[in-house]
Write an enzyme that holds these catalytic residues in place. Structure first.
Site, mmCIF file in Angstrom:
data_model
loop_
_atom_site.group_PDB
_atom_site.id
_atom_site.type_symbol
_atom_site.label_atom_id
_atom_site.label_comp_id
_atom_site.label_asym_id
_atom_site.label_seq_id
_atom_site.Cartn_x
_atom_site.Cartn_y
_atom_site.Cartn_z
ATOM 1 N N PRO A 161 0.817 -1.216 0.000
ATOM 2 C CA PRO A 161 0.000 0.000 0.000
ATOM 3 C C PRO A 161 0.851 1.267 0.000
ATOM 4 C CG PRO A 161 0.199 -0.780 2.226
ATOM 5 C CD PRO A 161 1.065 -1.696 1.381
ATOM 6 N N LYS A 186 3.824 -5.374 -6.629
ATOM 7 C CA LYS A 186 2.859 -4.395 -7.172
ATOM 8 C C LYS A 186 2.700 -3.322 -6.101
ATOM 9 C CE LYS A 186 -0.906 -2.915 -7.547
ATOM 10 N NZ LYS A 186 -1.204 -1.492 -7.258
ATOM 11 N N PRO A 187 3.440 -2.211 -6.262
ATOM 12 C CA PRO A 187 3.295 -1.125 -5.270
ATOM 13 C C PRO A 187 1.971 -0.400 -5.480
ATOM 14 C CG PRO A 187 4.848 -0.479 -6.989
ATOM 15 C CD PRO A 187 4.378 -1.863 -7.347
ATOM 16 N N GLU A 189 -0.508 2.381 -6.664
ATOM 17 C CA GLU A 189 -0.510 3.273 -7.827
ATOM 18 C C GLU A 189 -0.284 4.730 -7.424
ATOM 19 O OE1 GLU A 189 -2.820 1.356 -6.671
ATOM 20 O OE2 GLU A 189 -4.791 2.307 -6.573
ATOM 21 N N SER A 240 -6.414 -2.675 2.682
ATOM 22 C CA SER A 240 -7.683 -2.587 3.411
ATOM 23 C C SER A 240 -8.293 -3.970 3.621
ATOM 24 C CB SER A 240 -8.661 -1.710 2.637
ATOM 25 O OG SER A 240 -8.976 -2.322 1.412
ATOM 26 N N THR A 241 -9.156 -4.063 4.609
ATOM 27 C CA THR A 241 -9.833 -5.331 4.880
ATOM 28 C C THR A 241 -10.734 -5.704 3.709
ATOM 29 O OG1 THR A 241 -9.674 -4.996 7.248
ATOM 30 C CG2 THR A 241 -11.415 -6.476 6.500
ATOM 31 N N GLU A 261 -2.143 -8.548 5.676
ATOM 32 C CA GLU A 261 -1.954 -7.608 6.791
ATOM 33 C C GLU A 261 -2.908 -6.460 6.509
ATOM 34 O OE1 GLU A 261 -1.492 -4.832 8.837
ATOM 35 O OE2 GLU A 261 0.427 -4.342 7.865
ATOM 36 N N CYS A 295 -1.616 1.383 10.129
ATOM 37 C CA CYS A 295 -2.515 0.303 10.563
ATOM 38 C C CYS A 295 -2.425 0.078 12.074
ATOM 39 C CB CYS A 295 -2.209 -0.975 9.799
ATOM 40 S SG CYS A 295 -0.486 -1.412 9.803
ATOM 41 N N GLU A 396 -11.874 1.809 11.179
ATOM 42 C CA GLU A 396 -10.584 2.444 10.913
ATOM 43 C C GLU A 396 -10.814 3.747 10.152
ATOM 44 O OE1 GLU A 396 -7.813 0.547 8.031
ATOM 45 O OE2 GLU A 396 -6.373 0.702 9.669
HETATM 46 O O1 TXE Z 1 -6.397 0.343 0.017
HETATM 47 P P1 TXE Z 1 -6.387 -0.927 -0.920
HETATM 48 P P2 TXE Z 1 -6.728 1.878 -0.301
HETATM 49 C C1 TXE Z 1 -6.925 0.889 4.708
HETATM 50 C C2 TXE Z 1 -7.211 2.287 5.247
HETATM 51 C C3 TXE Z 1 -7.534 3.059 4.007
HETATM 52 C C4 TXE Z 1 -8.285 2.025 3.209
HETATM 53 C C5 TXE Z 1 -8.347 2.251 1.718
HETATM 54 O O2 TXE Z 1 -8.329 2.234 6.094
HETATM 55 O O3 TXE Z 1 -8.331 4.179 4.266
HETATM 56 O O4 TXE Z 1 -7.582 0.827 3.465
HETATM 57 O O5 TXE Z 1 -7.035 2.413 1.157
HETATM 58 C C6 TXE Z 1 -3.918 -2.904 -4.271
HETATM 59 N N1 TXE Z 1 -6.344 -6.978 -6.250
HETATM 60 N N2 TXE Z 1 -5.494 0.647 4.501
HETATM 61 O O6 TXE Z 1 -7.937 2.000 -1.149
HETATM 62 O O7 TXE Z 1 -7.421 -0.806 -1.994
HETATM 63 C C7 TXE Z 1 -3.732 -1.416 -4.448
HETATM 64 O O8 TXE Z 1 -3.382 -1.100 -5.779
HETATM 65 C C8 TXE Z 1 -5.050 -6.794 -5.966
HETATM 66 C C9 TXE Z 1 -4.802 -0.060 5.552
HETATM 67 O O9 TXE Z 1 -5.520 2.516 -0.835
HETATM 68 O O10 TXE Z 1 -6.451 -2.089 -0.034
HETATM 69 C C10 TXE Z 1 -2.625 -1.156 -3.457
HETATM 70 O O11 TXE Z 1 -1.367 -1.554 -4.015
HETATM 71 N N3 TXE Z 1 -4.550 -5.673 -5.448
HETATM 72 C C11 TXE Z 1 -3.467 -0.494 5.142
HETATM 73 C C12 TXE Z 1 -2.992 -2.085 -2.297
HETATM 74 O O12 TXE Z 1 -3.799 -3.095 -2.883
HETATM 75 C C13 TXE Z 1 -5.410 -4.667 -5.199
HETATM 76 C C14 TXE Z 1 -2.696 0.309 4.180
HETATM 77 C C15 TXE Z 1 -3.768 -1.440 -1.147
HETATM 78 O O13 TXE Z 1 -4.953 -0.856 -1.645
HETATM 79 C C16 TXE Z 1 -6.795 -4.797 -5.476
HETATM 80 C C17 TXE Z 1 -3.535 0.936 3.174
HETATM 81 C C18 TXE Z 1 -7.244 -6.014 -6.028
HETATM 82 N N4 TXE Z 1 -8.541 -6.232 -6.315
HETATM 83 C C19 TXE Z 1 -4.874 1.110 3.377
HETATM 84 N N5 TXE Z 1 -7.402 -3.639 -5.117
HETATM 85 C C20 TXE Z 1 -2.575 -1.113 6.198
HETATM 86 N N6 TXE Z 1 -2.911 -2.329 6.619
HETATM 87 O O14 TXE Z 1 -1.578 -0.542 6.608
HETATM 88 C C21 TXE Z 1 -6.449 -2.817 -4.624
HETATM 89 N N7 TXE Z 1 -5.229 -3.426 -4.702
#
Ligand code: TXE
Length: 508
Positions: A161, A186-187, A189, A240-241, A261, A295, A396
């Protein structure tokens, strides 16, 4: 070979993907533009990798795994290359910290700490590569010995993320490499530069081409294509969850090992007998570090009802001294949020908390004065009297918003701590060791901090329970996420089989 295609006079970085040790551009798709969230300025462009690029990256990783030499190297040799990788990254810490600071909006001062963590993770993983070993059983039966080895799982997809782009990568990448896996990263975007630069540094350190590949692009397209690729054996995801559930489902369809995670809603429990000065400092740090986009943010302060009024006043007074501002200003404590839509989501939580009857003690709004108008800045915010059933208490927020509630006794503190779907980390402050142990036993989370917060070491496993995820990363357990055990059994002498002995030639 650098992935940077061009850096114009306006200092916009333009990157290709990193595949098989070389830049690979994505044909036919619009590049992804990243604007610095503190100023709105365009700072980087990444390729939007389609299925063809994902396929090329997985095949490169597959070849580097199936044909070697990476998984076939001795542990000592992999350790030596990882140590060299750590040294090369160490030499580039300031540059990498500046990239993460600019793309995340986090203070440069704190991004430097992230990069120190990255180097420490790679060094620790190197030590695991050198010292990892299997087990043996020699007491099972006469003439019977068994041993177990740990073999690399294969090609690992690492999905990272935006909140700690380099640090979270380092919680996965060196452990996968130490285990003998090859990887496709895959970092996010939003923050892809440091992963691409780190892939270059791995190559410069002598890690062979194809061992570390990076594809950039959006989650539902590039990320999903990567997880679903049949050449991938193990998926390690942080995010995200909601997305974690989709990642787990896709990995499940392919019967791939998956580590997740996900989010958190950590409680920071402070008893009246704690070192209150240290606890107040830590409450402010845990809530507002990394703009609360963390997180393990201590986003809930649970305070002993006997001292609540004074303690909360101290926390609010200390929060008022935080400097929110430009990430490259050394005085800044709190930077910009990741983007405008995220700021809107955080403000929606603030509105919801007010409607639910919580009392706003400080902050609560966007900051636009003092040169902050072009960025996604939010004032450090504290709500008192937050109801345990409310959204602010359970969900969260991932922003600089602290929810305060009171508890009466250890059982109440445990009940409130666990009143959320998340279970990543929690903290307890007390001078009574019995209370500390009882509360930590009751807390349903993968980590508990006692008289500290957001602390750690690469040696210590990290991960969650409940909606916070599956598996552990970092430390010895982090290595095991990327390996598969093989049991080898050897018997000599007579074997007592339950079938009658086969007839001999003479007996027929
Ligand atoms: O997360 P996503 P988002 C939580 C935090 C935040 C919320 C949304 O609450 O507000 O998530 O953040 C990739 N298949 N955390 O939308 O979508 C995406 O490109 C494969 C907690 O940014 O979960 C990115 O590289 N990959 C958290 C990564 O997943 C996919 C840190 C995270 O994006 C995908 C970040 C898919 N279908 C957000 N969809 C922590 N645990 O620290 C997205 N991605």
């Amino acid at each position: 070979m650098s992935n940077v295609i061009a850096s114009s006079s306006t200092n916009v970085r333009r990157y290709a993907n990193h595949v098989d040790g070389a830049p690979l551009d994505a044909s036919g798709s619009e590049p992804i533009a990243r604007h610095d969230p503190a100023s709105g300025r365009l700072v980087a462009q990444y390729a939007d990798a389609g299925p063809d690029v994902v396929d090329a990256a997985v095949l490169a990783a597959r070849r580097a795994f199936d044909d070697g030499p990476w998984p076939l190297l001795s542990g000592a040799e992999r350790a030596r290359l990882l140590r060299r990788f750590a040294t090369v990254v160490d030499g580039e810490r300031e540059r990498l910290a500046a990239l993460d600071s600019q793309e995340v909006g986090k203070p440069l001062r704190l991004a430097r700490g992230d990069l120190e963590g990255v180097v420490a993770q790679i060094e620790f993983a190197a030590s695991l590569a050198h010292t990892d070993h299997g087990s043996s059983w020699t007491q099972l039966d006469t003439g019977f010995v068994a041993y177990a080895t740990h073999e690399p799982l294969g090609v690992a997809a690492l999905i990272v993320p935006w909140n700690f782009p380099a640090l979270i990568l380092s919680q996965k990448l060196p452990y996968a490499l130490a285990a003998g896996c090859t990887v496709v990263v895959k970092p996010s975007e939003l923050t892809s530069s440091s992963a691409l630069e780190i892939a270059d540094l791995a190559l410069a350190a002598g890690i062979p081409p194809g061992v570390v590949n990076v594809v950039t692009g959006y989650g539902p397209t590039t990320g999903q294509a990567l997880i679903e690729h049949p050449g991938v054996d193990v998926v390690s995801f942080t995010g995200s969850t909601a997305t974690g559930r989709e990642v787990a489902a896709a990995a499940g369809r392919g019967l791939k090992r998956v580590g997740l995670e996900l989010g958190g809603k950590a409680a920071n429990v402070v008893f009246a007998d704690a070192d209150l000065d240290a606890a107040a400092d830590a409450a402010v740090f845990a809530a507002f570090f990394n703009q609360g986009e963390c997180c393990v943010s201590g986003s809930r302060l649970l305070i002993d009802v006997r001292i609540a009024e004074d303690f909360v006043a101290t926390v609010v007074a200390r929060a008022a001294t935080l400097v929110t501002g430009a990430p490259d200003d050394e005085a800044t404590d709190v930077g910009a949020l990741i983007h405008e839509r995220h700021l809107d989501k955080v403000l929606d939580h603030v509105a919801g908390a007010t409607e639910a009857g919580a009392h706003l003690l400080i902050g609560g709004a966007r900051l636009t004065g003092g040169g902050l108008a072009d960025g996604a800045f939010m004032a450090p915010t504290i709500f008192g009297g937050v109801d345990a059933g409310s959204r602010l208490f359970r969900e969260e927020v991932f922003g600089p918003v602290l929810a305060v509630a009171t508890f009466d006794g250890a059982d109440d503190a445990i009940r409130l701590t666990n009143a959320t779907d998340y279970g990543l980390s929690n903290a307890v402050w007390t001078s009574d060791v019995g209370t500390a142990l009882a509360v930590s036993e009751g807390m349903r989370s993968g980590t508990v901090w006692i008289n500290t917060n957001i602390d750690g070491s690469p040696a210590l496993a990290f991960g969650g329970m409940k909606a916070s995820g599956i598996g552990r990363e970092v430390g010895f357990e982090g290595l095991r996420e990327f390996s598969s055990s093989k049991t080898v059994q050897l018997r000599r002498g007579d074997r007592a089989l339950p079938f009658p002995r086969a007839a001999t030639e003479e007996g027929r």
